[in-house]
Design a protein around this motif. Structure first.
Motif, PDB file in Angstrom:
ATOM      1  N   ILE A 115       0.839  -1.201   0.000  1.00  0.00           N
ATOM      2  CA  ILE A 115       0.000   0.000   0.000  1.00  0.00           C
ATOM      3  C   ILE A 115       0.874   1.252   0.000  1.00  0.00           C
ATOM      4  CG2 ILE A 115      -1.660   1.347   1.350  1.00  0.00           C
ATOM      5  CD1 ILE A 115      -2.993  -1.289   2.089  1.00  0.00           C
ATOM      6  N   ALA A 116       1.893   1.275   0.853  1.00  0.00           N
ATOM      7  CA  ALA A 116       2.806   2.425   0.868  1.00  0.00           C
ATOM      8  C   ALA A 116       3.491   2.567  -0.480  1.00  0.00           C
ATOM      9  CB  ALA A 116       3.836   2.277   1.982  1.00  0.00           C
ATOM     10  N   ARG A 117       3.927   1.463  -1.053  1.00  0.00           N
ATOM     11  CA  ARG A 117       4.597   1.502  -2.362  1.00  0.00           C
ATOM     12  C   ARG A 117       3.656   2.055  -3.439  1.00  0.00           C
ATOM     13  NH1 ARG A 117       7.327  -3.811  -4.341  1.00  0.00           N
ATOM     14  NH2 ARG A 117       8.484  -3.405  -2.453  1.00  0.00           N
ATOM     15  N   ARG A 118       2.395   1.578  -3.465  1.00  0.00           N
ATOM     16  CA  ARG A 118       1.441   2.074  -4.475  1.00  0.00           C
ATOM     17  C   ARG A 118       1.176   3.565  -4.290  1.00  0.00           C
ATOM     18  NH1 ARG A 118      -1.476  -2.820  -3.583  1.00  0.00           N
ATOM     19  NH2 ARG A 118      -3.113  -1.685  -2.492  1.00  0.00           N
ATOM     20  N   LEU A 119       1.032   3.998  -3.031  1.00  0.00           N
ATOM     21  CA  LEU A 119       0.804   5.415  -2.752  1.00  0.00           C
ATOM     22  C   LEU A 119       1.993   6.253  -3.237  1.00  0.00           C
ATOM     23  CD1 LEU A 119      -0.825   7.714  -1.417  1.00  0.00           C
ATOM     24  CD2 LEU A 119       0.370   7.170   0.713  1.00  0.00           C
ATOM     25  N   GLU A 120       3.195   5.831  -2.934  1.00  0.00           N
ATOM     26  CA  GLU A 120       4.392   6.561  -3.369  1.00  0.00           C
ATOM     27  C   GLU A 120       4.491   6.611  -4.890  1.00  0.00           C
ATOM     28  OE1 GLU A 120       7.160   5.557   0.547  1.00  0.00           O
ATOM     29  OE2 GLU A 120       7.400   4.366  -1.275  1.00  0.00           O
ATOM     30  N   GLU A 121       4.228   5.492  -5.535  1.00  0.00           N
ATOM     31  CA  GLU A 121       4.281   5.461  -7.010  1.00  0.00           C
ATOM     32  C   GLU A 121       3.236   6.375  -7.631  1.00  0.00           C
ATOM     33  OE1 GLU A 121       3.874   1.285  -7.857  1.00  0.00           O
ATOM     34  OE2 GLU A 121       5.977   0.862  -7.338  1.00  0.00           O
ATOM     35  N   GLU A 122       2.028   6.360  -7.078  1.00  0.00           N
ATOM     36  CA  GLU A 122       0.951   7.202  -7.603  1.00  0.00           C
ATOM     37  C   GLU A 122       1.267   8.685  -7.412  1.00  0.00           C
ATOM     38  OE1 GLU A 122      -2.442   8.132  -9.619  1.00  0.00           O
ATOM     39  OE2 GLU A 122      -1.574   6.139  -9.388  1.00  0.00           O
ATOM     40  N   MET A 123       1.778   9.050  -6.257  1.00  0.00           N
ATOM     41  CA  MET A 123       2.123  10.451  -6.000  1.00  0.00           C
ATOM     42  C   MET A 123       3.270  10.903  -6.904  1.00  0.00           C
ATOM     43  SD  MET A 123       0.032  11.771  -3.854  1.00  0.00           S
ATOM     44  CE  MET A 123      -1.198  10.774  -4.670  1.00  0.00           C
ATOM     45  N   ALA A 124       4.280  10.064  -7.090  1.00  0.00           N
ATOM     46  CA  ALA A 124       5.395  10.420  -7.983  1.00  0.00           C
ATOM     47  C   ALA A 124       4.864  10.665  -9.390  1.00  0.00           C
ATOM     48  CB  ALA A 124       6.451   9.320  -7.971  1.00  0.00           C
ATOM     49  N   MET A 139       1.748  11.434 -10.278  1.00  0.00           N
ATOM     50  CA  MET A 139       0.861  12.592 -10.274  1.00  0.00           C
ATOM     51  C   MET A 139       1.645  13.910 -10.341  1.00  0.00           C
ATOM     52  SD  MET A 139      -1.991  13.650  -7.425  1.00  0.00           S
ATOM     53  CE  MET A 139      -2.937  12.163  -7.688  1.00  0.00           C
ATOM     54  N   PHE A 140       2.787  13.956  -9.657  1.00  0.00           N
ATOM     55  CA  PHE A 140       3.565  15.186  -9.600  1.00  0.00           C
ATOM     56  C   PHE A 140       4.722  15.215 -10.588  1.00  0.00           C
ATOM     57  CE2 PHE A 140       1.315  15.293  -5.585  1.00  0.00           C
ATOM     58  CZ  PHE A 140       0.879  16.603  -5.559  1.00  0.00           C
ATOM     59  N   GLY A 141       4.816  14.197 -11.444  1.00  0.00           N
ATOM     60  CA  GLY A 141       5.865  14.174 -12.452  1.00  0.00           C
ATOM     61  C   GLY A 141       7.262  14.043 -11.868  1.00  0.00           C
ATOM     62  N   LYS A 142       7.379  13.267 -10.799  1.00  0.00           N
ATOM     63  CA  LYS A 142       8.665  13.082 -10.135  1.00  0.00           C
ATOM     64  C   LYS A 142       9.146  11.645 -10.298  1.00  0.00           C
ATOM     65  CE  LYS A 142       8.740  17.265  -8.551  1.00  0.00           C
ATOM     66  NZ  LYS A 142       9.669  18.207  -9.112  1.00  0.00           N
ATOM     67  N   GLU A 143      10.428  11.454 -10.092  1.00  0.00           N
ATOM     68  CA  GLU A 143      11.031  10.131 -10.206  1.00  0.00           C
ATOM     69  C   GLU A 143      10.551   9.203  -9.093  1.00  0.00           C
ATOM     70  OE1 GLU A 143      15.503   8.388  -9.611  1.00  0.00           O
ATOM     71  OE2 GLU A 143      15.290  10.272 -10.701  1.00  0.00           O
ATOM     72  N   ALA A 144      10.368   9.746  -7.902  1.00  0.00           N
ATOM     73  CA  ALA A 144       9.966   8.937  -6.753  1.00  0.00           C
ATOM     74  C   ALA A 144       9.262   9.816  -5.735  1.00  0.00           C
ATOM     75  CB  ALA A 144      11.188   8.279  -6.120  1.00  0.00           C
ATOM     76  N   ALA A 145       8.632   9.175  -4.779  1.00  0.00           N
ATOM     77  CA  ALA A 145       7.981   9.866  -3.674  1.00  0.00           C
ATOM     78  C   ALA A 145       8.262   9.075  -2.404  1.00  0.00           C
ATOM     79  CB  ALA A 145       6.474   9.961  -3.912  1.00  0.00           C
ATOM     80  N   LEU A 146       8.099   9.729  -1.273  1.00  0.00           N
ATOM     81  CA  LEU A 146       8.332   9.083   0.009  1.00  0.00           C
ATOM     82  C   LEU A 146       7.150   9.364   0.925  1.00  0.00           C
ATOM     83  CD1 LEU A 146      10.229   7.611   2.020  1.00  0.00           C
ATOM     84  CD2 LEU A 146      11.128   9.878   2.620  1.00  0.00           C
ATOM     85  N   PHE A 147       6.526   8.312   1.431  1.00  0.00           N
ATOM     86  CA  PHE A 147       5.433   8.474   2.383  1.00  0.00           C
ATOM     87  C   PHE A 147       6.022   8.690   3.770  1.00  0.00           C
ATOM     88  CE2 PHE A 147       2.667   6.595   5.624  1.00  0.00           C
ATOM     89  CZ  PHE A 147       1.587   7.442   5.492  1.00  0.00           C
ATOM     90  N   VAL A 148       5.578   9.741   4.436  1.00  0.00           N
ATOM     91  CA  VAL A 148       5.960   9.997   5.826  1.00  0.00           C
ATOM     92  C   VAL A 148       4.675  10.236   6.621  1.00  0.00           C
ATOM     93  CG1 VAL A 148       8.271  10.891   5.318  1.00  0.00           C
ATOM     94  CG2 VAL A 148       6.342  12.462   5.385  1.00  0.00           C
ATOM     95  N   PRO A 149       4.707  10.002   7.930  1.00  0.00           N
ATOM     96  CA  PRO A 149       3.474  10.082   8.710  1.00  0.00           C
ATOM     97  C   PRO A 149       2.938  11.484   8.980  1.00  0.00           C
ATOM     98  CG  PRO A 149       5.288   9.341  10.089  1.00  0.00           C
ATOM     99  CD  PRO A 149       5.805   9.428   8.696  1.00  0.00           C
TER     100      PRO A 149
END
Length: 177
Positions: free
Chosen positions: A20-29, A31-41
């Motif tokens: 779930i965290a991986r899918r969220l990070e991939e979707e956000m990256a 959506m924002f046109g970035k290479e990666a994203a990082l979920f933080v609390p």
């Protein structure tokens, strides 16, 4: 909500196995046109991480608004934990900072060894202490140009980025009607 939480497929995010965290990070990256994203609390943790990444030398300086969330509500974390000195500029009623004041606040990294070197400019969109006002793309671009001209980074506290997106689209629609 509880049922969704109980049936959620989870694992150890530290080891990179939490789907779930991986899918969220991939979707956000994406959506924002970035290479990666990082979920933080929390947004506070996200801002702290970003400031510390951009100001990778302890004693660096960040220019930010005097009423912005990072400065007012995040418990001095950029100083206490990150070793980053805040240089505040007065926020205008609409959440912006005067462009000339930003430029004047930048310290030359080749200057004196007696003061911190400016490495980062922070904006907040939407700006919570300005009634949740949305910064325009044009304003953000102009601050970005100042940052580039001086070899600085630009961080946007986007805790309410989807509010900004909605407000921006609403304003765009209203201006076209």
């Amino acid at each position: 909500m509880r049922e969704a939480m109980c049936s959620a497929e989870v694992d150890d995010d530290i080891l990179g196995y939490d789907p779930i965290a991986r899918r969220l990070e991939e979707e956000m990256a994406k959506m924002f046109g970035k290479e990666a994203a990082l979920f933080v609390p929390s947004g506070t943790m996200g801002n702290l991480i970003c400031v510390m990444v951009h100001c990778d030398v302890r004693g660096s300086e960040v220019i930010l608004g005097d009423t912005c969330h990072i400065h007012v509500y995040e418990n001095g974390g950029i100083s206490t934990i990150g070793g980053v000195h805040p240089k505040t500029i007065r926020n205008e009623e609409d959440g912006t900072m005067d462009l000339m004041a930003i430029e004047a606040a930048i310290r030359d990294p080749k200057g004196s060894t007696f003061y911190p070197s400016t490495r980062l400019i922070c904006l907040e969109n939407t700006h919570a202490n300005s009634g949740g006002r949305c910064l325009s793309a044009e304003y953000t671009d102009r601050v970005g140009e100042i940052a580039k001209r001086h070899g600085l980074k630009l961080h946007i506290d986007g805790a309410r980025i989807f509010n900004a997106s909605t407000l921006d689209n609403t304003l765009l629609c209203m201006s076209r009607c």
